[in-house]
Design a protein around this motif. Sequence first.
Motif, PDB file in Angstrom:
ATOM      1  N   GLN A 126      43.160  31.688 -28.486  1.00 56.82           N
ATOM      2  CA  GLN A 126      43.937  30.889 -29.416  1.00 56.82           C
ATOM      3  C   GLN A 126      45.419  31.182 -29.210  1.00 56.82           C
ATOM      4  O   GLN A 126      45.791  32.208 -28.645  1.00 56.82           O
ATOM      5  CB  GLN A 126      43.530  31.179 -30.867  1.00 56.82           C
ATOM      6  N   LEU A 127      46.274  30.266 -29.676  1.00 50.79           N
ATOM      7  CA  LEU A 127      47.716  30.408 -29.467  1.00 50.79           C
ATOM      8  C   LEU A 127      48.293  31.531 -30.323  1.00 50.79           C
ATOM      9  O   LEU A 127      49.135  32.310 -29.862  1.00 50.79           O
ATOM     10  CB  LEU A 127      48.423  29.090 -29.790  1.00 50.79           C
ATOM     11  N   LEU A 128      47.880  31.608 -31.583  1.00 52.42           N
ATOM     12  CA  LEU A 128      48.413  32.614 -32.505  1.00 52.42           C
ATOM     13  C   LEU A 128      47.376  33.708 -32.699  1.00 52.42           C
ATOM     14  O   LEU A 128      46.253  33.442 -33.124  1.00 52.42           O
ATOM     15  CB  LEU A 128      48.750  31.960 -33.853  1.00 52.42           C
ATOM     16  N   TRP A 138      48.976  28.366 -41.327  1.00 53.17           N
ATOM     17  CA  TRP A 138      50.134  27.602 -41.786  1.00 53.17           C
ATOM     18  C   TRP A 138      49.996  27.399 -43.295  1.00 53.17           C
ATOM     19  O   TRP A 138      48.999  26.841 -43.760  1.00 53.17           O
ATOM     20  CB  TRP A 138      50.184  26.230 -41.103  1.00 53.17           C
ATOM     21  N   ARG A 140      44.123  26.524 -40.954  1.00 54.99           N
ATOM     22  CA  ARG A 140      43.777  27.176 -39.691  1.00 54.99           C
ATOM     23  C   ARG A 140      43.043  26.174 -38.810  1.00 54.99           C
ATOM     24  O   ARG A 140      42.082  25.535 -39.243  1.00 54.99           O
ATOM     25  CB  ARG A 140      42.898  28.402 -39.932  1.00 54.99           C
ATOM     26  N   VAL A 172      44.188  27.194 -32.082  1.00 58.31           N
ATOM     27  CA  VAL A 172      45.560  27.508 -32.500  1.00 58.31           C
ATOM     28  C   VAL A 172      45.555  28.805 -33.301  1.00 58.31           C
ATOM     29  O   VAL A 172      46.269  29.760 -32.972  1.00 58.31           O
ATOM     30  CB  VAL A 172      46.168  26.361 -33.340  1.00 58.31           C
ATOM     31  N   HIS A 173      44.735  28.855 -34.349  1.00 54.77           N
ATOM     32  CA  HIS A 173      44.696  30.021 -35.233  1.00 54.77           C
ATOM     33  C   HIS A 173      43.453  30.894 -35.031  1.00 54.77           C
ATOM     34  O   HIS A 173      43.414  32.019 -35.522  1.00 54.77           O
ATOM     35  CB  HIS A 173      44.745  29.571 -36.703  1.00 54.77           C
TER      36      HIS A 173
END
Length: 470
Positions: A2-4, A15, A23, A27-28
């Motif tokens: 995931q990116l984060l 976020w 989420r 990404v999360h």
Amino acid sequence: MQLLKRKDGDEQPFWPLGPFKVRLPFVHYRWETAEMLQALIMFVVSLAMIPLLEKYLGLPYDVALAYVVICGIGFMLPALLGVPFVPGWITPGIPVVLLFLGDFEPGPEAIQALFALQFMVFLIFLILGITRLGSALVRIIPNSMKGGIIIGAGIAALMGEISTGGRLANTPVSLVLGSLVCLYLMFSVSFKGLTERLPWVRKIVNYGMVPGMLIAIFVGIAVGEYKMPDVRWGVTMPAFDQLWNYLPFGIGFPGAKVFMLAVPTAVIAYIIAFGDIIVGQSLMKRADELRPDEVIDINIDRVHLVTALRNALHAFFAPYPGLAGPIWTAVAATMAERYKYGRNAMESIYSGAGTFWITGFIALFALPLVSFFQPVLPVALSLTLILTGYICLMVGFEQLNNNTERGVAGTMGVVLAVYGAGWGLAAGAALYIMIERTHILRFTVPKKALDSDSEADSTVSGATRVTNPD
């Protein structure tokens, strides 16, 4: 990947969005292969609502499938908005809802009645979530009543399957064998010992109910309890073009009298769902303690708000006999069990829950899977109810600290299961006031009384226990 990424000891990245924590997969949180494979089988439980939609609402199969797809959208919301539970229906409340619908003619009348019921459930969750009374209820309700709610829901779920005329009587071989396999793999002390000695055996645990369900399905077909499936290829075609004709927008909204008739059933549904919230909170707390690398935010008010959104989605676009409940207990317990094996097993509790229902939603459009499972839908629902009952009993008794609480909770649970959630709640409150409370204006029990009760427990068990007063 995931990116984060999360640092050890932190909460999973998100976020912020008002009261929610958004989420997204990749990404999360990472994509979990074990949950993906599990969902490709377990999504069949969501299809098990189709026969009820056809019978009680008078829906054609393709329209009922469209209802299930809308339900699938709702299933993805909790992980998306920051709730760590694996969502499901208010499963033990289904018999109560069907009893309510039995007073209405299948078709527009029953659809309007179910809209009224689900709209009332939406309002209850919304009000308690906005006012934060939901989390207050979890804190102030005594242990004995919390345990009684959970135990009663568990007994009701089991009674519906094993009573005369239940599914156990109609399909005994497949259901008994499937249930025993699920219970052994998920809860057996001896099997747990095998997982600690043999790493390859641990991989079986990753798939939760799947081995038991597959055994039940294939044995059921082999012994003639279920028909051989007619597997078809392609993509499913839910009848979204006909959906308007089976919604309140097309058939009309119910009158005030129907809303009033729905109030008692809505309250009962919330009481049962409240028990599910307690179960979910208990499971997540246990998981949080075992995994110090991730902080799990268990926000009861957020659980109420997300469950309210899901019930609103259903009320207006797919009134549902299962309603929208906060947790699918059997799958949540399976996921919490795998989660405890560390970050390599499951990166985050959100990655497991998110992957599961995104995959389950996609699977609804896979015609080979849907057509294969169509004849065996009852066994999927039955296994879920049986495991839900077992877990509710296990977690319900775990809530209780002494014999006094166990007596109140057990009696309340039986009343709830036999006479309904309203009578069960009244019985629990009366027993708590008469038996546990020593002062009408004080909620605490004197230490001397607790010590005496603890000594009684020690006499029974042969070991000294420490009671934990509320």
